[in-house]
Each structure stands twice: as C-alpha cells, then as structure tokens.
Write an enzyme that holds these catalytic residues in place. Structure first.
Site, PDB file in Angstrom:
ATOM      1  N   ASN A 155       0.862  -1.183   0.000  1.00 35.49           N
ATOM      2  CA  ASN A 155       0.000   0.000   0.000  1.00 35.49           C
ATOM      3  C   ASN A 155       0.902   1.238   0.000  1.00 35.49           C
ATOM      4  OD1 ASN A 155      -1.778   2.080   0.522  1.00 35.49           O
ATOM      5  ND2 ASN A 155      -2.347   1.391   2.580  1.00 35.49           N
ATOM      6  N   LYS A 205       0.074   4.227  -0.136  1.00 35.66           N
ATOM      7  CA  LYS A 205      -0.582   5.396   0.482  1.00 35.66           C
ATOM      8  C   LYS A 205      -0.399   6.607  -0.440  1.00 35.66           C
ATOM      9  CE  LYS A 205      -0.102   3.198   4.936  1.00 35.66           C
ATOM     10  NZ  LYS A 205       0.002   3.319   6.372  1.00 35.66           N
ATOM     11  N   HIS A 241      -9.575   1.230   5.939  1.00 42.64           N
ATOM     12  CA  HIS A 241      -8.225   1.454   6.471  1.00 42.64           C
ATOM     13  C   HIS A 241      -8.315   2.427   7.648  1.00 42.64           C
ATOM     14  CE1 HIS A 241      -4.040   2.578   6.834  1.00 42.64           C
ATOM     15  NE2 HIS A 241      -3.743   1.509   6.109  1.00 42.64           N
ATOM     16  N   GLU A 267      -6.561   4.802   8.543  1.00 37.42           N
ATOM     17  CA  GLU A 267      -6.359   6.225   8.194  1.00 37.42           C
ATOM     18  C   GLU A 267      -7.635   6.824   7.630  1.00 37.42           C
ATOM     19  OE1 GLU A 267      -2.868   5.556   5.803  1.00 37.42           O
ATOM     20  OE2 GLU A 267      -1.792   4.967   7.620  1.00 37.42           O
ATOM     21  N   GLU A 304      -4.862  -4.833  10.981  1.00 41.62           N
ATOM     22  CA  GLU A 304      -3.843  -3.784  11.078  1.00 41.62           C
ATOM     23  C   GLU A 304      -4.035  -3.038  12.400  1.00 41.62           C
ATOM     24  OE1 GLU A 304      -2.217  -2.558   6.987  1.00 41.62           O
ATOM     25  OE2 GLU A 304      -3.963  -1.319   7.363  1.00 41.62           O
ATOM     26  N   GLY A 348       2.917   2.443  10.811  1.00 41.81           N
ATOM     27  CA  GLY A 348       3.850   3.551  10.626  1.00 41.81           C
ATOM     28  C   GLY A 348       4.627   3.914  11.875  1.00 41.81           C
ATOM     29  N   SER A 396       3.888  -1.970  10.249  1.00 40.39           N
ATOM     30  CA  SER A 396       5.347  -1.997  10.386  1.00 40.39           C
ATOM     31  C   SER A 396       5.974  -3.325   9.984  1.00 40.39           C
ATOM     32  CB  SER A 396       5.768  -1.601  11.813  1.00 40.39           C
ATOM     33  OG  SER A 396       5.368  -0.269  12.085  1.00 40.39           O
TER      34      SER A 396
HETATM   35  P1  13P Z   1       3.183   0.511   7.649  1.00 37.36           P
HETATM   36  O1  13P Z   1       3.691  -0.775   7.038  1.00 37.36           O
HETATM   37  O2  13P Z   1       3.887   1.725   7.133  1.00 37.36           O
HETATM   38  O3  13P Z   1       3.145   0.428   9.136  1.00 37.36           O
HETATM   39  O4  13P Z   1       1.664   0.669   7.153  1.00 37.36           O
HETATM   40  C1  13P Z   1       0.797  -0.391   7.257  1.00 37.36           C
HETATM   41  C2  13P Z   1      -0.446  -0.054   6.545  1.00 37.36           C
HETATM   42  O5  13P Z   1      -1.184   0.821   6.947  1.00 37.36           O
HETATM   43  C3  13P Z   1      -0.750  -0.778   5.299  1.00 37.36           C
HETATM   44  O6  13P Z   1      -2.041  -0.535   4.873  1.00 37.36           O
END
Ligand code: 13P
Length: 251
Positions: A9, A11, A96, A98, A168, A174, A213
């Site tokens: 992803n 982002k 997600h 976010e 997640e 992150g 992560s």
């Molecule tokens: P990270 O791998 O940067 O922690 O992000 C995970 C994520 O949100 C994938 O959708």
C-alpha cells in the site's frame, strides 16, 4: 489451502518516475519469489493505470486504496467502483484506519463501499484493528469483532466470496512497533473464529493478512504463523529491495 498474499500500500506517496522505476525493478524480481504467492500493489488512484501498463504480462494484481460509497453522480473528487473496474483493478482497500480516523469512514460507509465493490466484482480488502487505548483497555477483540460483524451481517455468502481481511493494529501502523508474531496469531485466529460464525466455508477460505510496520526483518516470523496468510505492507512497500525481500520471505 488459503491463498498467500503480499500487498503493498503506497498510500499517498510516489510520482510517475517512482512508479516506473519501482515496477521495472519489481518485474525483474518476481521470478525469484515462490510460486503461488499472490502479489498486489495499491498505488495512488492516479497512477493505477500506469502501474497496470508497466506490469502487463506479470501476475501482479492492482488494488485501489479507496472507493466512493456512491455509484456515480455529483460527488466531486470521488472515484467510483465502476471506474476502478474499468482500469482492471481487482482489489480495493476498505476501512483502512487512516480513512476511519482522518476521513470519517464509519461502519456504515464501509458497508456501502463494499456494496459498490461487490456490484463490480472487485474484491474488498477489509482493514480492521484496534488503537493502543482500546488494546490497553482489553477491548481489542471486541473492536475487531464489531468492525467485522457490521460487514458480515450486511452481505450474503456469495457477496463475501472474494473478501480478504487485513488485521492492522492502529498502534503498529507507521510506528515501527510491529505486533509480535504471537499477538498477530492470536488476533488472526480470533478473526477466523468471527468469520466462522458467519460461515465455516468463508472462515476456511478467507485470507487474513497482517499489516503494521512489516519489514524484511520481521516478515518471516509473522508470515510463519498458522493464521497469518500474508501481509499488507505500507512504508516498506516504497523501497523496492525491501519489498522484494518481504515477498521472498514468504516461502
Ligand atoms: P506501515 O507498514 O507503514 O506500518 O503501514 C501499514 C499499513 O497501513 C498498510 O495498509
């Protein structure tokens, strides 16, 4: 046997040059991955078409990061499921953390979006996970169960045939703080139990990915867990060598 999946992803990162360089290096590496792993890339929607062109002839599938909850019409700035289908998109992330935290995606919007995707035959990757506060308060399973059941209760088994779940934990996204393999396994087993309450067949078949992560150093231990069917990788999917090594670690 459940499918094994590694999804990247991106982002809101990258540009055309990045997409070109990443895909050409990724193409080279694919033959070194073990057979039977499904590879998915989720670039920003404006680059979906370019990434699709660059990866033509490879087995890599495309995912969108978001979709409108509406079919079509006066929704400025939105991208519909039909448009994604038109671009040969196979998967779409929904729910997600976010989107839930920053854009107000609720359980209801998540259900509407999955409805639009099902109409177009696009497979939803439903993201679920608890915050640190919720985990500390002992509510992790309850939160994940609620996020799952609001979807499971809204669709019939055939609509959910293409469902993929991604666990997640918000505190791991992150942050560099990955869930331990044991924490991931426990929650994935719990997810499978919740899926089984809807349908044994769904529970047996639905891939449950871990995200938060994931990197080349921790992927093998996470993917080695019984109920972890692969990963949804954020930051590390922007570094092609790191991402290749993550793909390589799934044997
Ligand atoms: P990270 O791998 O940067 O922690 O992000 C995970 C994520 O949100 C994938 O959708």
């Amino acid at each position: 046997m459940r499918r094994k999946i590694i999804a990247g992803n991106w982002k809101m990162n990258g540009d055309q040059a990045f997409a070109r360089e990443f895909t050409s290096e990724f193409r080279e590496a694919i033959s070194g991955f073990s057979d039977g792993i499904e590879l998915i890339l989720a670039p920003p929607s404006v680059y979906l078409d370019r990434v699709a062109q660059n990866l033509e002839g490879t087995p890599v599938a495309l995912a969108a990061q978001n979709v409108s909850e509406y079919e079509s019409g006066a929704y400025t700035g939105e991208v519909s499921a039909r448009m994604l289908k038109d671009l040969a998109v196979t998967y779409c992330l929904v729910g997600h953390s976010e989107r839930r935290a920053l854009y107000g995606d609720t359980k209801e919007t998540v259900v509407s979006k999955i409805g639009r995707l099902c109409e177009q035959g696009i497979q939803p990757i439903l993201c679920v996970g608890e915050t640190l506060e919720q985990r500390s308060a002992g509510q992790a399973e309850q939160v994940v169960a609620e996020q799952l059941t609001s979807v499971l209760d809204s669709f019939n088994d055939s609509d959910l045939a293409g469902l993929v779940v991604a666990y997640e934990p918000v505190w791991a996204i992150g942050t560099g703080k990955t869930a331990t393999p044991e924490i991931a396994q426990d929650m994935h087993a719990f997810v499978r139990q919740v899926l089984a309450e809807k349908s044994q067949e769904l529970s047996r078949r639905c891939p449950v990915l871990y995200g938060g992560s994931v990197n080349a150093g921790n992927a093998k231990a996470l993917f080695g867990q019984n109920d972890v069917d692969g990963g949804l990788v954020g930051g590390a999917s922007l570094k092609v060598n790191e991402f290749n090594n993550i793909c390589m670690s799934m044997g």
